[in-house]
Design an enzyme around this catalytic site. Sequence first.
Site, mmCIF file in Angstrom:
data_model
loop_
_atom_site.group_PDB
_atom_site.id
_atom_site.type_symbol
_atom_site.label_atom_id
_atom_site.label_comp_id
_atom_site.label_asym_id
_atom_site.label_seq_id
_atom_site.Cartn_x
_atom_site.Cartn_y
_atom_site.Cartn_z
ATOM 1 N N GLU A 194 0.824 -1.206 0.000
ATOM 2 C CA GLU A 194 0.000 0.000 0.000
ATOM 3 C C GLU A 194 0.857 1.255 0.000
ATOM 4 O O GLU A 194 0.784 2.085 0.904
ATOM 5 C CB GLU A 194 -0.980 -0.050 1.180
ATOM 6 N N ASN B 125 2.228 2.125 7.765
ATOM 7 C CA ASN B 125 1.226 1.125 7.390
ATOM 8 C C ASN B 125 0.901 0.254 8.581
ATOM 9 O O ASN B 125 1.730 0.066 9.468
ATOM 10 C CB ASN B 125 1.738 0.278 6.216
ATOM 11 N N HIS C 29 -18.327 -10.678 4.497
ATOM 12 C CA HIS C 29 -17.060 -10.051 4.853
ATOM 13 C C HIS C 29 -16.393 -10.826 5.975
ATOM 14 O O HIS C 29 -17.002 -11.049 7.023
ATOM 15 C CB HIS C 29 -17.290 -8.593 5.286
ATOM 16 N N GLU D 164 -5.437 -7.004 1.510
ATOM 17 C CA GLU D 164 -4.185 -7.057 2.273
ATOM 18 C C GLU D 164 -3.489 -8.425 2.130
ATOM 19 O O GLU D 164 -2.744 -8.848 3.013
ATOM 20 C CB GLU D 164 -4.399 -6.760 3.774
ATOM 21 N N GLU E 295 -6.867 -7.153 -3.323
ATOM 22 C CA GLU E 295 -6.479 -5.744 -3.203
ATOM 23 C C GLU E 295 -4.976 -5.671 -3.456
ATOM 24 O O GLU E 295 -4.546 -5.565 -4.575
ATOM 25 C CB GLU E 295 -6.859 -5.231 -1.826
ATOM 26 N N GLU F 95 -9.771 3.354 -1.165
ATOM 27 C CA GLU F 95 -9.866 3.721 0.256
ATOM 28 C C GLU F 95 -8.729 4.646 0.661
ATOM 29 O O GLU F 95 -8.873 5.477 1.552
ATOM 30 C CB GLU F 95 -9.868 2.482 1.141
#
Lengths: 718, 718
Positions: free
Chosen positions: B186, B208, B428, B499, B517, B523
């Site tokens: 990220e 992070n 989720h 992640e 992702e 986001e």
Amino acid sequence: MKKITVGAFLLSMMFVGVNAQSLKSPDGKFEMNFQLKQGVPYYNLKYNGAVVVEDSKLGLRLFKDSAIKFASEIAKPDDAKFDLNNGFTKKDEKRDSKNETWQPVLGEKKNYINHYNELAVTLDQASTDRSIVVKFRLFNDGLGFRYEFPQQKNLNYFVIREEDSEIDFPTDMKAWWMVADYDSQEYQYQETKISEIPAQWDKAFDANASQKLVKNAVQSPLMLKKEGKEPLYVNVAEAAVLDYPASHLEVDAQNFKFKTHLTADRQGAKGYIQTPSVTPWRTIIVAPKAEEVMDSKMIFNLNEPTKYTDTSYIHPTKYMGVWWEMIIGKSQWAYSTAENVHLDKTDFAKLTPNGKHAANNTKVKEYIDFAAENGFQGLLIEGWNIGWEDWFGHSKEYVFDFITPYPDFDIKMLNDYAHSKGIKLIMHHETSGSATNYERWADKAFEVMNKYGYDAVKTGYVGDIIPRGEHHYSQWTINHFYRIAEKANQYKIMVNSHESVRPTGESRTYPNYISAEAARGTEYEAFGGNKPDHQTVLPFTRWMGGSMDYTPGIFQTKLDYYFPGDKRFVKTTLAKQLALYVTMYMPLQMAADLPENYKKHMDAFQFIKDVAADWDDTRILSAEPGDYVITARKAKGTENWFVGGITDENKREYTVDFSFLDKGKKYEVTVYEDGKDADYIDNPQSYNIYKKQITSKSKLNFKMARSGGFAVSVKPVN
Amino acid sequence: MKKITVGAFLLSMMFVGVNAQSLKSPDGKFEMNFQLKQGVPYYNLKYNGAVVVEDSKLGLRLFKDSAIKFASEIAKPDDAKFDLNNGFTKKDEKRDSKNETWQPVLGEKKNYINHYNELAVTLDQASTDRSIVVKFRLFNDGLGFRYEFPQQKNLNYFVIREEDSEIDFPTDMKAWWMVADYDSQEYQYQETKISEIPAQWDKAFDANASQKLVKNAVQSPLMLKKEGKEPLYVNVAEAAVLDYPASHLEVDAQNFKFKTHLTADRQGAKGYIQTPSVTPWRTIIVAPKAEEVMDSKMIFNLNEPTKYTDTSYIHPTKYMGVWWEMIIGKSQWAYSTAENVHLDKTDFAKLTPNGKHAANNTKVKEYIDFAAENGFQGLLIEGWNIGWEDWFGHSKEYVFDFITPYPDFDIKMLNDYAHSKGIKLIMHHETSGSATNYERWADKAFEVMNKYGYDAVKTGYVGDIIPRGEHHYSQWTINHFYRIAEKANQYKIMVNSHESVRPTGESRTYPNYISAEAARGTEYEAFGGNKPDHQTVLPFTRWMGGSMDYTPGIFQTKLDYYFPGDKRFVKTTLAKQLALYVTMYMPLQMAADLPENYKKHMDAFQFIKDVAADWDDTRILSAEPGDYVITARKAKGTENWFVGGITDENKREYTVDFSFLDKGKKYEVTVYEDGKDADYIDNPQSYNIYKKQITSKSKLNFKMARSGGFAVSVKPVN
């Protein structure tokens, strides 16, 4: 006497009575004093007015409260302002007491007595606006204490850098100790003074399949003795180690002081805590007689009663095993000559058999026949399942599936055959330390056990643990052991775990966890050998928190019988092997030798067939750590007694006083003793058996050979 | 030109032709040469006769073969005699080729073409009597190579210290790179020359949730460009990273050289290997046009075909979500004000609601209504299950159970309601990095999904991984990700993991693993912000091995709309948000904004409703990394096309040539473009929509605003 400065002495005198709380045992012989000295917590312990434990510090050091960049937090040096070891004031104290009798599902006595006075001191740390509780329970056999962390605004999650609970003795003492290791307890006990521990430490260990030594630290339970005119025996251990790492004891040899040293994970963290939480109990059992220490049930008393709704499936089990012949090297666990197998790809039926696979249909049926004929409840078979060809030393995660038998092991046929003969097979789940893999398979594996009628499993954790960040005694791994026990309970399965953490009384909470290894057992006689006094130390150490699956009963002690020139031998006489069934409490009780050896000594084997595994009463008649143990036990629900006596490398005489029997009754004893010329090296198989009628007024004298013993079964006559 | 000594030059010349193997691509434009130089393996790559990759070394360094005392092995220095990087002779070579067409279950085109020539060289290491294979596949768009380790007497188990596969470029090149990190992708892309990477490295990352940076190393995929009169675009990546750690690339900036750097576990080991085994493919895609790199399917071609017997449950999914309002801070995942919850003890119904819990019955029904009215297939709801109060930052292992809803989320009612409206809810499973916990619950969690009719799950791994010895991209964790995908397949469930490790073509083998992702997505616009060129780099990097769940579609780009004074904003125009649905391949496709924002722009929203998610054809019309992407795609099973164009922080014009349409047909386009005065900072919501009739001969000109774009839907007219 240790060195202290005059100033420190005066300072400590000044604080006596200031901010101090006192607690006494129910019989008034023990006194514990807790105090804060400049905000730092201390406790001490007196027995009959004399100091047993001097003012000893308490507290924990924490990492800065669990932050996002946790891995880098570990590397930072300690910052005292985050620690829970200073800046305290006493906020509150609560007193309580209990005197209860409870019945263990399987035990050494029908009733265990839990009798204590309790003091819980709440300590406030103003600088952080947090509070903790230190709870003390003082029994008639010593002290237990633990920390409690209530859920509160400023204490929700923390990670322990180290717990620093000290035990500061006023004088040097004799100690029976083992080197500290995050992964193994399979070391010989050393007998030295506390002050001599560092000098002996480097010589006190050998290689192990999984090893992370902690220099100049020792394991608990630790046995100590203050010698002199009024000797005192002290046992240092812990109780209820759950969701917390196991603790070792760092030694400050010059000051005769020990301090907790928790098992780290590979990152270096020593416990991930979410409040409300409690630590294990740190236990200090003290008695003027060694026998009273061995007899203490404090560690069990400090564990929570079980929440299991059904314990009817839990029973004592005498068993034999397709096992010793592999341990000595006569056969193999593996089926084939392959060196590299893939459980999901290899066709095991196509591999070349090595011709030495013990767990095959023919041999297992022979063992079933012998075990059933001789009244055993179970037969353990190791090496029944695929994967043994490359099971060890490769950090192989998917190493076993726990459900697929080798081509020569018919799991259905053999279980049916065993049941037709009135015995059950005992399952074997060697995990090779790969705990994550075992958790993935556990439900399927337990379903298979239910399907074929197994009700007990021996688990193993040989080799380094996977997850590769953990040690055998880290918090994560301890949680794994008890997660497995809880899951096994759902399937009504009893668990006997090897290479796991030593029990600290959890059989009260998890009664299906009926035994464990977690020390050097009989198998080590075929590896490095156990010292002749080994079995006279273990009841004072390893046994304090729970039974050990010691797997005794070797009649063919010399292994050159199998392999000419082999120098390995079991370092006891045959009679001592019999005595172990009494001197060691084993609800799961193995007769470990090969049937052919029992067949040659069926007269001696009779004792093993007769001895019970579950008891209404136990009397430690006489015992000295490292020297001898003489024990009498009454078989549950009967009037039968069994007596066992063992000695170390010295010959020893002992006279058993049978006054523990009922008065006015007649009993017949069958005695199994060392022969006149018996010796564990020169003549181990020399033994003598005789019967005799006795009463409670009788005394019998026994002459034990070097590393010898005697066993007696006592039955009432009509 | 890099510095090399005359001697080295002469030496390298000497070895050309000696012990060398040559391989050509099917069209003959690429040539790969493999050779041993004094027993050390090298390869190079030429394109149209010019050197693209100079002689680059191959090999691996190993720990001494997995021994009992493994943990102490790690600490020892490298001993070259155990390494697989020297002392080789060529034993054998095998050649092969393949030209196949295969159909991805979900893809950018109906057919992918897998066309290569292959060379497998067997290398013997006499000193250890072991051999390995280096396998090369040369495609018309570049090279892939990997190591293979046959099962053999002297090579059964080994542990990798490091893989040292080098890629040595002859000149400096422009690079679009990201800092290497064992735990996160990220980060923002940097655009510098290779030689400038070290100077820029320290400025190239921010904080992070889970982070283990590797200094002066970068992540793959890595995009490069040799500038000049005949530019060349190069992509360095890997394919089929399974049962192996993910690799990063160490930079030798002076020599324009990269070398593999595998993700370690916490012990420092970089892969536990049991033969027979293969490494991932190291891929080097080369093309004179950037568009050809983006279009390459090499990485998928290098993965194994799937073994799944049923893929009928796998379908493209357009979804909305109860999600963005939590990301921006308008609502919360958590239900209550508690800071510390125990899943097995806390009564969630007794906690004090925080009044901001988004996943409640009322709100979810509103989202269901809107999504169903507008033709979406799914609705993701985050925060539906107990445990969010303390889910992050505490290394809490038992953090979620994945099956128990909060008191205000009626799982049965809401699923029934959604189904009555023709949509499914999307599950989720945030794991909080606690992979061991997720594995314990996965079967129950998937059973619950089957029970209530969910067929897709978004998983998350926010925070450090548990087992605490592992990183997100370690071998163990990668095995975990695919173990979950395989288990989900047994329950006919599609997986979208956040992640997690970036995909390297595994959607061919695990077609239910439909997205991930593993990069900065939308986001991050609410966290640190993404640079305006971010979406023009991602298709050349993150997308090379598989789709990303980028979750675009934000119409209310300025967040001060919710929070006066808030400076956060999504750094694109609204029209660019629409274009992303075409420039990014997303079979799982989110319209991420709140319904209220779509309701205000239903005209623009129409494009999102219309755009397809599964394709028969894809044309990269024009693209330059870091600058712009213009893409056209044909919706599966239809004659409809969609075109999307995006630019970076610069305004840009582009003329779309519609010659990809069928000749002689009439089409109607609906164009969504930036308004004349649109600007991503000053006027993001200015857009223009118009319809027009066109044919394959038409060209349309678009003026993109700063960080702007255009989207076109093309339908045939009768």
